[in-house]
Every structure is written in structure tokens, then in C-alpha cells.
Write an enzyme that holds these catalytic residues in place. Structure first.
Site, PDB file in Angstrom:
ATOM      1  N   HIS A 222       0.961  15.416  52.752  1.00 53.04           N
ATOM      2  CA  HIS A 222       0.084  15.151  53.900  1.00 53.04           C
ATOM      3  C   HIS A 222       0.865  14.355  54.940  1.00 53.04           C
ATOM      4  CE1 HIS A 222       0.090  11.374  51.699  1.00 53.04           C
ATOM      5  NE2 HIS A 222      -0.290  10.776  52.816  1.00 53.04           N
ATOM      6  N   ASP A 224       0.030  11.037  57.701  1.00 46.49           N
ATOM      7  CA  ASP A 224      -0.991  10.005  57.865  1.00 46.49           C
ATOM      8  C   ASP A 224      -1.592  10.146  59.267  1.00 46.49           C
ATOM      9  OD1 ASP A 224      -0.338   9.115  55.344  1.00 46.49           O
ATOM     10  OD2 ASP A 224       0.973   7.500  56.045  1.00 46.49           O
ATOM     11  N   HIS A 279       4.696  13.769  53.756  1.00 45.04           N
ATOM     12  CA  HIS A 279       5.209  13.074  52.561  1.00 45.04           C
ATOM     13  C   HIS A 279       4.232  13.255  51.410  1.00 45.04           C
ATOM     14  CE1 HIS A 279       2.663  10.345  54.902  1.00 45.04           C
ATOM     15  NE2 HIS A 279       2.389   9.692  53.774  1.00 45.04           N
ATOM     16  N   ARG A 289       3.816   3.410  38.817  1.00 41.50           N
ATOM     17  CA  ARG A 289       4.227   3.097  40.188  1.00 41.50           C
ATOM     18  C   ARG A 289       3.050   2.438  40.888  1.00 41.50           C
ATOM     19  NH1 ARG A 289       7.147   4.549  44.811  1.00 41.50           N
ATOM     20  NH2 ARG A 289       5.861   5.048  46.635  1.00 41.50           N
TER      21      ARG A 289
HETATM   22  C1  LIG Z   1      -8.252  14.301  51.920  1.00 38.73           C
HETATM   23  C2  LIG Z   1      -8.284  13.245  52.686  1.00 38.73           C
HETATM   24  C3  LIG Z   1      -7.944  11.866  52.206  1.00 38.73           C
HETATM   25  C4  LIG Z   1      -7.746  11.124  53.510  1.00 38.73           C
HETATM   26  C5  LIG Z   1      -8.880  11.717  54.338  1.00 38.73           C
HETATM   27  C6  LIG Z   1      -8.616  13.211  54.130  1.00 38.73           C
HETATM   28  O1  LIG Z   1      -9.723  14.037  54.433  1.00 38.73           O
HETATM   29  C7  LIG Z   1      -7.381  13.610  54.973  1.00 38.73           C
HETATM   30  C8  LIG Z   1      -6.496  12.383  55.311  1.00 38.73           C
HETATM   31  C9  LIG Z   1      -6.342  11.467  54.100  1.00 38.73           C
HETATM   32  C10 LIG Z   1      -5.690  10.128  54.440  1.00 38.73           C
HETATM   33  C11 LIG Z   1      -4.158  10.096  54.268  1.00 38.73           C
HETATM   34  C12 LIG Z   1      -3.639   8.731  54.687  1.00 38.73           C
HETATM   35  C13 LIG Z   1      -4.466   7.577  54.099  1.00 38.73           C
HETATM   36  O2  LIG Z   1      -4.153   7.423  52.722  1.00 38.73           O
HETATM   37  C14 LIG Z   1      -5.989   7.845  54.265  1.00 38.73           C
HETATM   38  C15 LIG Z   1      -6.806   6.620  53.867  1.00 38.73           C
HETATM   39  C16 LIG Z   1      -6.258   8.294  55.661  1.00 38.73           C
HETATM   40  O3  LIG Z   1      -6.627   7.640  56.605  1.00 38.73           O
HETATM   41  O4  LIG Z   1      -6.091   9.658  55.745  1.00 38.73           O
HETATM   42  C17 LIG Z   1      -6.325   9.119  53.514  1.00 38.73           C
HETATM   43  C18 LIG Z   1      -7.799   9.589  53.467  1.00 38.73           C
HETATM   44  C19 LIG Z   1      -8.542   9.048  52.241  1.00 38.73           C
HETATM   45  O5  LIG Z   1      -7.936   8.865  51.180  1.00 38.73           O
HETATM   46  O6  LIG Z   1      -9.764   8.878  52.363  1.00 38.73           O
HETATM   47  O1  LIG Z   2       1.738   5.969  47.147  1.00 43.73           O
HETATM   48  C1  LIG Z   2       2.643   6.368  47.877  1.00 43.73           C
HETATM   49  O2  LIG Z   2       3.810   6.128  47.676  1.00 43.73           O
HETATM   50  C2  LIG Z   2       2.285   7.191  49.103  1.00 43.73           C
HETATM   51  C3  LIG Z   2       0.802   7.262  49.341  1.00 43.73           C
HETATM   52  C4  LIG Z   2       0.437   7.793  50.653  1.00 43.73           C
HETATM   53  O3  LIG Z   2       1.191   8.487  51.276  1.00 43.73           O
HETATM   54  C5  LIG Z   2      -0.885   7.479  51.218  1.00 43.73           C
HETATM   55  O4  LIG Z   2      -1.688   6.803  50.542  1.00 43.73           O
HETATM   56  O5  LIG Z   2      -1.160   7.911  52.352  1.00 43.73           O
HETATM   57 FE   LIG Z   3       0.495   8.843  53.326  1.00 40.43          FE
END
Ligand SMILES: C=C1C[C@]23C[C@@]1(O)CC[C@H]2[C@@]12CC[C@H](O)[C@@](C)(C(=O)O1)[C@H]2[C@@H]3C(=O)O
Ligand SMILES: O=C(O)CCC(=O)C(=O)O
Ligand SMILES: [Fe+2]
Length: 353
Positions: A222, A224, A279, A289
Site C-alpha cells: 500500500h 500511506d 511498501h 517485529r
Molecule cells: C484498508 C485500509 C486500511 C487503511 C484504510 C484502508 O481502507 C486504506 C488505507 C489504509 C491505511 C494505510 C496507512 C495507515 O496504516 C492507515 C491508518 C491509514 O491512514 O491508511 C491505514 C488504514 C487503517 O488501517 O485503517
Molecule cells: O509495520 C511496518 O513496518 C509498516 C506498516 C505500515 O506500512 C503501515 O502501518 O502503514
Molecule cells: Fe504504511
């Protein structure tokens, strides 16, 4: 060196052992800002050393995380399900993504939660229920985490994020306002988050021989959605970044460095000059981890569009303006690996064709 690996069944992937850029923040400022811009353009990812965050702050935060994840499942589940804030295990987001991970997702602005709880009686019922849930998680975490340690950590990584964002504007020669990116993060209403991910060693029921140490997806590929992510982990690897040529690069764990990655919003703010890096994190069957991420985000109402000097006669704006709230809502309605930025492209003749 390129080797084959298979973290997901039936899929051969190229792994490249190339060294990710390491930037020493104590070097001459003009050189640092140049290197930060170069790494953000080429990879959307780099490590920083001599960042000024004390070992004591990171050690104490890591200890909080380890203590939390060591609690019995029943206790941790009091802060579940993640909505999206709170404790989660295996399920990531709301759209069917899963991984070998348990996590805790927190808002950095705890004041806003306690403030909004004061208005609880005047709000409609659905809001009331949501807020009660938020408050429940908030009170649970107040009891289970040392808020001083967490607040010290948040303040330290926020300052580091702002410093890096200011180095970026300097390197991009945005002369009129060097705080054009960092102001989003310093805003009292910033929607920044902190996440602790714990990847316990999984049990491989198929193969028990010590020679076979396979990996499984801990946190799937994904980008961020936010502006910038500041990540650190314990001494166990697992993080990988995807290069434009399709190879995955493992990022070795590093006790003294912080990893920095460009998020989708910064790609938009720089009109596509900086790359929002794809990543993922792999879990292993040997050592746990734990990673801690600070996701630097704007306030919900903030308007996001490329900063003026990234728009030129040769390169018009690649994205239409949107609010962070609009983008976040779209991101959270999609799967982890979905490309969201394509939905926010400007309508040019080319895009119509
Ligand atoms: C599948 C998902 C988890 C996420 C919200 C989403 O619909 C798509 C973006 C995901 C992500 C990735 C980065 C961060 O870890 C996070 C908190 C964010 O802002 O976007 C997560 C979301 C999540 O885990 O709720
Ligand atoms: O846990 C990690 O090393 C990466 C996790 C990550 O990419 C995320 O939470 O968005
Ligand atoms: Fe991430």
C-alpha cells in the site's frame, strides 16, 4: 543482486538488495535539503540519522508498545474493534484486508476527543454512539498506556516531520513560505495518527524444519494516504519498498535511524515530483517485529492542491483540489493496495482521451 522469493503463495517476486538512502541531518543544511528532495523524487523513501530524537524517548515508547501487546487477548480486545482507532488483530481497515499483525491505532490529538465528549449530549444519536466508542477507547488507552511517554514521543516525531518538510520546501525552492507543508502538521486540528504494529512470529504448521524460514504478509502492499510517515522498528526486519522497476527492496532494521516515507498527499502537494512509495511488511516465524509509525496529516478541512512553484507552463496541475476529509473518506472506502490518487487526477484533454 536480485533473488526470487515468494511471500504470497504462487507468486514469484524479485527482491533487490539495494541500499536505501541514509541522510545525516547534522550535515550542511543546503546539502541535506538537496538529498532529501533527491530521495523523495527517486524513491519516496529514505532513512535519517542524527535526527535529534533521544534514545530514551524511543526506548520508553517501545516499552509501552511491548507491554501493551504482551497483555492477554481479552484485555486488549477491550479497545477493539478498530473503528478505525483502537486495537485490531489480523483485519486491516474495513474492506477485507488481512495480515499477520496486531495493532493499536491512536489519534495524536487526544484533546479533540476529550473536548468533543463535552458536547456529547447535544449531538444526534449516531454521533453520540460513535463518540461513546471513541471515548471508551480513549479512556481504555489512558489506563493502559503512559500518556506522558506517548505524548513525548508524538511531540518528538512531529518536530522531526516538520523539520523534514521544511528541508523539502527549501530543496524545492518554495521561497515564499518555507512552512507551507509543516503548517498542516502543526495545526491544532491536524488529523495525524500514531500506529503500533506487532507481528508475532507465526506458527508454520506445514513445515517445522529450522532450515525453512518463510515469510508471510504482515501488512500488505500500500501507500500511506497522509503527507509523511515517520517509522521506526525494533531490531527485526520485514519492511520492504517497491521500486518503479517492480523489485521489492528490504529495508534493514536500524536502531538509530528513522525511516521517512512520502505519502499520497505529499505527492499531490508537489504535483507528482515526490513519489508516494508503495511498501509492505512481512512477518516471520522466528522473531516478533514491532514498528511504530507517525502519520503526519493535515486537518480534515484543509484544502490540498499542488504548491504554486510546482505548476509550470510545461506541467499543469496533475490533480484537482480536494479536502483531506474527502481524500481520507475515499482511501478508507477502498482496499489497502488500491490506487486512490487516480481518482483525484485533474481533467485534462489527455485524461479524457
Ligand atoms: C484498508 C485500509 C486500511 C487503511 C484504510 C484502508 O481502507 C486504506 C488505507 C489504509 C491505511 C494505510 C496507512 C495507515 O496504516 C492507515 C491508518 C491509514 O491512514 O491508511 C491505514 C488504514 C487503517 O488501517 O485503517
Ligand atoms: O509495520 C511496518 O513496518 C509498516 C506498516 C505500515 O506500512 C503501515 O502501518 O502503514
Ligand atoms: Fe504504511
Amino acid at each position: 543482486m536480485v533473488v526470487a522469493s515468494s511471500p504470497t503463495p504462487n507468486r514469484i517476486e524479485k527482491i533487490n538488495s539495494f541500499d536505501v538512502p541514509i541522510i545525516d541531518l547534522s550535515c550542511k543544511r543546503s546539502l541535506v535539503s538537496e538529498l532529501v528532495v533527491k530521495a523523495s523524487e527517486e524513491y519516496g523513501f529514505f532513512k535519517v540519522i542524527n535526527h535529534g530524537i533521544s534514545k530514551d524517548i524511543t526506548d520508553r515508547m517501545e516499552e509501552q508498545g511491548l507491554n501493551f501487546f504482551a497483555k492477554p487477548a481479552l484485555e486488549k480486545r477491550q479497545a477493539a474493534p478498530p473503528s478505525p482507532l483502537g486495537y485490531g488483530t489480523k483485519n486491516i481497515g474495513f474492506n477485507g484486508d488481512v495480515g499477520e499483525v496486531e495493532y493499536l491505532l491512536l489519534h495524536t490529538n487526544t484533546q479533540s476527543i476529550s473536548q468533543s465528549s463535552k458536547s456529547i449530549s447535544n449531538e444526534p444519536l449516531s454521533f453520540h454512539t460513535q463518540l461513546k466508542k471513541k471515548l471508551h477507547v480513549f479512556l481504555f488507552l489512558e489506563k493502559n498506556l503512559d500518556s506522558c511517554v506517548v505524548n513525548d514521543y508524538i511531540e518528538a516525531v512531529r518536530n522531526l516531520a516538520c523539520e523534514i518538510l521544511e528541508l523539502m520546501t527549501e530543496g524545492l525552492h518554495v521561497h515564499d513560505n518555507k512552512c507551507v507543508f509543516s503548517d498542516f502538521i502543526r495545526d491544532i486540528d491536524s488529523d495525524s495518527l500514531v500506529r503500533l504494529n506487532h507481528y508475532p512470529p507465526y506458527k508454520d504448521i506445514m513445515d517445522t524444519s529450522p532450515s525453512s524460514q518463510t515469510n508471510r504478509i504482515g501488512f500488505g502492499e500500500h501507500s500511506d494516504p497522509q503527507i509523511l510517515t515517520i517509522l521506526r522498528s525494533n531490531d527485526v526486519g520485514g519492511l520492504q519498498i517497491l521500486l518503479e522497476d517492480g523489485t521489492w527492496v528490504p529495508v534493514p532494521p536500524d536502531p538509530i535511524a528513522f525511516c521517512v516515507n512520502v505519502g499520497d498527499t505529499l505527492q499531490v502537494l508537489t504535483n507528482g515530483r515526490f513519489k508516494s512509495v508503495i511498501h509492505r511488511a512481512l512477518a516471520n516465524s522466528v522473531k516478533p517485529r514491532m514498528s511504530i509509525m507517525y502519520f503526519a496529516a493535515p486537518p480534515l478541512h484543509a484544502c490540498i492542491s499542488p504548491v504554486p512553484n510546482t505548476i509550470t507552463p510545461e506541467k499543469s496541475s496533475l490533480y484537482r483540489p480536494f479536502t483531506w476529509s474527502e481524500f481520507k473518506k475515499t482511501a478508507y472506502s477502498l482496499r489497502l493496495g488500491d490506487t486512490r490518487l487516480d481518482l483525484f487526477k485533474a481533467q485534462t484533454d489527455e485524461n479524457f482521451a
